[in-house]
Design a protein around this motif. Sequence first.
Motif, PDB file in Angstrom:
ATOM      1  N   PRO A 163       0.802  -7.176  -0.152  1.00  0.00           N
ATOM      2  CA  PRO A 163       0.020  -8.093   0.686  1.00  0.00           C
ATOM      3  C   PRO A 163       0.874  -9.099   1.449  1.00  0.00           C
ATOM      4  O   PRO A 163       0.453  -9.593   2.495  1.00  0.00           O
ATOM      5  CB  PRO A 163      -0.891  -8.805  -0.337  1.00  0.00           C
ATOM      6  N   ASN A 164       2.071  -9.420   0.947  1.00  0.00           N
ATOM      7  CA  ASN A 164       2.948 -10.387   1.625  1.00  0.00           C
ATOM      8  C   ASN A 164       4.156  -9.713   2.260  1.00  0.00           C
ATOM      9  O   ASN A 164       5.219 -10.328   2.376  1.00  0.00           O
ATOM     10  CB  ASN A 164       3.403 -11.462   0.632  1.00  0.00           C
ATOM     11  N   GLY A 165       3.988  -8.456   2.649  1.00  0.00           N
ATOM     12  CA  GLY A 165       5.102  -7.737   3.250  1.00  0.00           C
ATOM     13  C   GLY A 165       5.958  -7.078   2.189  1.00  0.00           C
ATOM     14  O   GLY A 165       5.736  -7.250   0.988  1.00  0.00           O
ATOM     15  N   PRO A 166       6.958  -6.315   2.641  1.00  0.00           N
ATOM     16  CA  PRO A 166       7.762  -5.552   1.681  1.00  0.00           C
ATOM     17  C   PRO A 166       8.634  -6.428   0.798  1.00  0.00           C
ATOM     18  O   PRO A 166       9.032  -7.534   1.174  1.00  0.00           O
ATOM     19  CB  PRO A 166       8.639  -4.674   2.606  1.00  0.00           C
ATOM     20  N   CYS A 167       8.871  -5.922  -0.401  1.00  0.00           N
ATOM     21  CA  CYS A 167       9.896  -6.462  -1.304  1.00  0.00           C
ATOM     22  C   CYS A 167       9.594  -7.856  -1.838  1.00  0.00           C
ATOM     23  O   CYS A 167      10.519  -8.593  -2.225  1.00  0.00           O
ATOM     24  CB  CYS A 167      11.271  -6.433  -0.621  1.00  0.00           C
ATOM     25  N   ASP A 189       6.212 -10.106  -3.982  1.00  0.00           N
ATOM     26  CA  ASP A 189       4.834 -10.344  -4.430  1.00  0.00           C
ATOM     27  C   ASP A 189       3.970  -9.081  -4.418  1.00  0.00           C
ATOM     28  O   ASP A 189       2.794  -9.121  -4.024  1.00  0.00           O
ATOM     29  CB  ASP A 189       4.153 -11.412  -3.558  1.00  0.00           C
ATOM     30  N   ALA A 190       4.523  -7.968  -4.833  1.00  0.00           N
ATOM     31  CA  ALA A 190       3.753  -6.724  -4.839  1.00  0.00           C
ATOM     32  C   ALA A 190       2.740  -6.712  -5.986  1.00  0.00           C
ATOM     33  O   ALA A 190       2.985  -7.287  -7.048  1.00  0.00           O
ATOM     34  CB  ALA A 190       4.704  -5.535  -4.982  1.00  0.00           C
ATOM     35  N   SER A 191       1.622  -6.076  -5.755  1.00  0.00           N
ATOM     36  CA  SER A 191       0.616  -5.950  -6.807  1.00  0.00           C
ATOM     37  C   SER A 191       0.395  -4.470  -7.119  1.00  0.00           C
ATOM     38  O   SER A 191       0.793  -3.595  -6.343  1.00  0.00           O
ATOM     39  CB  SER A 191      -0.699  -6.597  -6.377  1.00  0.00           C
ATOM     40  N   LEU A 192      -0.223  -4.217  -8.250  1.00  0.00           N
ATOM     41  CA  LEU A 192      -0.462  -2.824  -8.618  1.00  0.00           C
ATOM     42  C   LEU A 192      -1.714  -2.724  -9.472  1.00  0.00           C
ATOM     43  O   LEU A 192      -2.232  -3.730  -9.963  1.00  0.00           O
ATOM     44  CB  LEU A 192       0.739  -2.221  -9.360  1.00  0.00           C
ATOM     45  N   ASP A 193      -2.183  -1.501  -9.629  1.00  0.00           N
ATOM     46  CA  ASP A 193      -3.380  -1.223 -10.419  1.00  0.00           C
ATOM     47  C   ASP A 193      -2.951  -1.101 -11.888  1.00  0.00           C
ATOM     48  O   ASP A 193      -2.441  -0.056 -12.319  1.00  0.00           O
ATOM     49  CB  ASP A 193      -4.003   0.088  -9.910  1.00  0.00           C
ATOM     50  N   LEU A 194      -3.171  -2.161 -12.660  1.00  0.00           N
ATOM     51  CA  LEU A 194      -2.695  -2.165 -14.053  1.00  0.00           C
ATOM     52  C   LEU A 194      -3.482  -1.203 -14.938  1.00  0.00           C
ATOM     53  O   LEU A 194      -2.950  -0.672 -15.920  1.00  0.00           O
ATOM     54  CB  LEU A 194      -2.771  -3.589 -14.611  1.00  0.00           C
ATOM     55  N   VAL A 195      -4.748  -0.957 -14.593  1.00  0.00           N
ATOM     56  CA  VAL A 195      -5.547   0.000 -15.369  1.00  0.00           C
ATOM     57  C   VAL A 195      -4.930   1.399 -15.247  1.00  0.00           C
ATOM     58  O   VAL A 195      -4.768   2.136 -16.227  1.00  0.00           O
ATOM     59  CB  VAL A 195      -7.011  -0.005 -14.881  1.00  0.00           C
ATOM     60  N   LYS A 196      -4.554   1.728 -14.011  1.00  0.00           N
ATOM     61  CA  LYS A 196      -3.926   3.036 -13.787  1.00  0.00           C
ATOM     62  C   LYS A 196      -2.559   3.102 -14.469  1.00  0.00           C
ATOM     63  O   LYS A 196      -2.184   4.116 -15.053  1.00  0.00           O
ATOM     64  CB  LYS A 196      -3.773   3.250 -12.276  1.00  0.00           C
ATOM     65  N   MET A 197      -1.843   2.006 -14.397  1.00  0.00           N
ATOM     66  CA  MET A 197      -0.522   1.947 -15.046  1.00  0.00           C
ATOM     67  C   MET A 197      -0.655   2.226 -16.547  1.00  0.00           C
ATOM     68  O   MET A 197       0.100   3.020 -17.125  1.00  0.00           O
ATOM     69  CB  MET A 197       0.034   0.550 -14.810  1.00  0.00           C
ATOM     70  N   GLU A 198      -1.619   1.597 -17.177  1.00  0.00           N
ATOM     71  CA  GLU A 198      -1.816   1.806 -18.613  1.00  0.00           C
ATOM     72  C   GLU A 198      -2.219   3.260 -18.880  1.00  0.00           C
ATOM     73  O   GLU A 198      -1.770   3.873 -19.856  1.00  0.00           O
ATOM     74  CB  GLU A 198      -2.877   0.847 -19.147  1.00  0.00           C
ATOM     75  N   ALA A 199      -3.067   3.816 -18.013  1.00  0.00           N
ATOM     76  CA  ALA A 199      -3.474   5.219 -18.188  1.00  0.00           C
ATOM     77  C   ALA A 199      -2.255   6.142 -18.101  1.00  0.00           C
ATOM     78  O   ALA A 199      -2.152   7.117 -18.855  1.00  0.00           O
ATOM     79  CB  ALA A 199      -4.507   5.592 -17.129  1.00  0.00           C
ATOM     80  N   LEU A 233       7.675  -7.252  -7.916  1.00  0.00           N
ATOM     81  CA  LEU A 233       6.313  -7.480  -8.413  1.00  0.00           C
ATOM     82  C   LEU A 233       5.967  -8.964  -8.413  1.00  0.00           C
ATOM     83  O   LEU A 233       6.822  -9.816  -8.657  1.00  0.00           O
ATOM     84  CB  LEU A 233       6.181  -6.943  -9.844  1.00  0.00           C
ATOM     85  N   SER A 234       4.704  -9.273  -8.155  1.00  0.00           N
ATOM     86  CA  SER A 234       4.236 -10.650  -8.293  1.00  0.00           C
ATOM     87  C   SER A 234       4.292 -11.036  -9.764  1.00  0.00           C
ATOM     88  O   SER A 234       4.356 -10.176 -10.650  1.00  0.00           O
ATOM     89  CB  SER A 234       2.799 -10.760  -7.781  1.00  0.00           C
ATOM     90  N   ARG A 235       4.234 -12.324 -10.030  1.00  0.00           N
ATOM     91  CA  ARG A 235       4.289 -12.774 -11.413  1.00  0.00           C
ATOM     92  C   ARG A 235       3.130 -12.182 -12.230  1.00  0.00           C
ATOM     93  O   ARG A 235       3.300 -11.728 -13.368  1.00  0.00           O
ATOM     94  CB  ARG A 235       4.268 -14.307 -11.454  1.00  0.00           C
ATOM     95  N   ALA A 236       1.931 -12.158 -11.621  1.00  0.00           N
ATOM     96  CA  ALA A 236       0.775 -11.626 -12.355  1.00  0.00           C
ATOM     97  C   ALA A 236       0.971 -10.146 -12.666  1.00  0.00           C
ATOM     98  O   ALA A 236       0.678  -9.683 -13.785  1.00  0.00           O
ATOM     99  CB  ALA A 236      -0.495 -11.825 -11.530  1.00  0.00           C
TER     100      ALA A 236
END
Length: 283
Positions: free
Chosen positions: A260-264, A266-276, A190-193
């Motif tokens: 966005p930066n290739g596999p493994c 800096d991955a990003s995710l939908d945090l709203v969905k994660m919380e749901a 995961l990316s830092r954010a």
Amino acid sequence: MPNPVNSPTTPETPATASASARQAGLLVKIETDRRLGHEWDEWDGKPLPNAGDFRTTTGKYFLFTAVGLAGMVAVGAVGIYLLSPRLAQLASWLPRALYIADVMFAAAGALWLALIGLSYATDRALLPGRFAERGLLLKTLRLSSRVGEVFGVQRDWTDNAAVTVYERLAWAREWRVRANELLILIPRCLSRAALDGVMDIAKRYDVATFVATRGAYARQAIRERRPKAVVAVACERDMVSGLRDVAGRLPVLGLTMQLPNGPCKDASLDLVKMEAFVRKYLK
Ligand code: SF4
């Protein structure tokens, strides 16, 4: 405070712990350099299609599963046809019985897929779990992506479609647990954010989080902690492997990521969905 969970380390792995993770009482190991998971062994280093965002319609799963099941029926029929002289020597009725079994398999497969499609379309769990997302559906995940590859569709698209179908069916079932019975599983990429966002959710809902550097460690964490439900985050490939291993034994909601930066890395995710997903399981 969330329950602390230790992430296994590999000796060669440099690790840092994020400030928010420390606040949340979690021991988090993150690699700073890209280290490919085995699911990505064949990656050629080029940017991923659509900037690593494989979100797509679920039609690919239904189409390729239907083609795969039809292919199995056809292979069965051809096999029976080629072997029928030998089979008839064993018992004259045997070829006919096998043809009937093949037709029954075709009918059962078509009915099953139609019911999965109906469950998906209506948001209702029409089949028992073992005949749907906690059983038979898991057995078709590889089938659909393999068939897609035969037709030139990169597996990540089909896997995304399959996970979306799985997720809708899993969501349709009511299953509530206490915060200390839920486990959030996240990958090391995961990316830092994204990591900070996940840790914030874990802290607010007081849910233990485990950073799995490998699939085997994720399974080990489940064995040791014995959660009653899991919210898992992974790329499509890892998610399909994980669901096949775990979702038959306990309720899992799986969230795929964007790369966005290739596999493994800096991955990003939908945090709203994660919380749901977290809220869905909590009492
Ligand atoms: S989840 Fe992340 S680290 Fe694991 S294989 Fe997928 S992209 Fe690589």
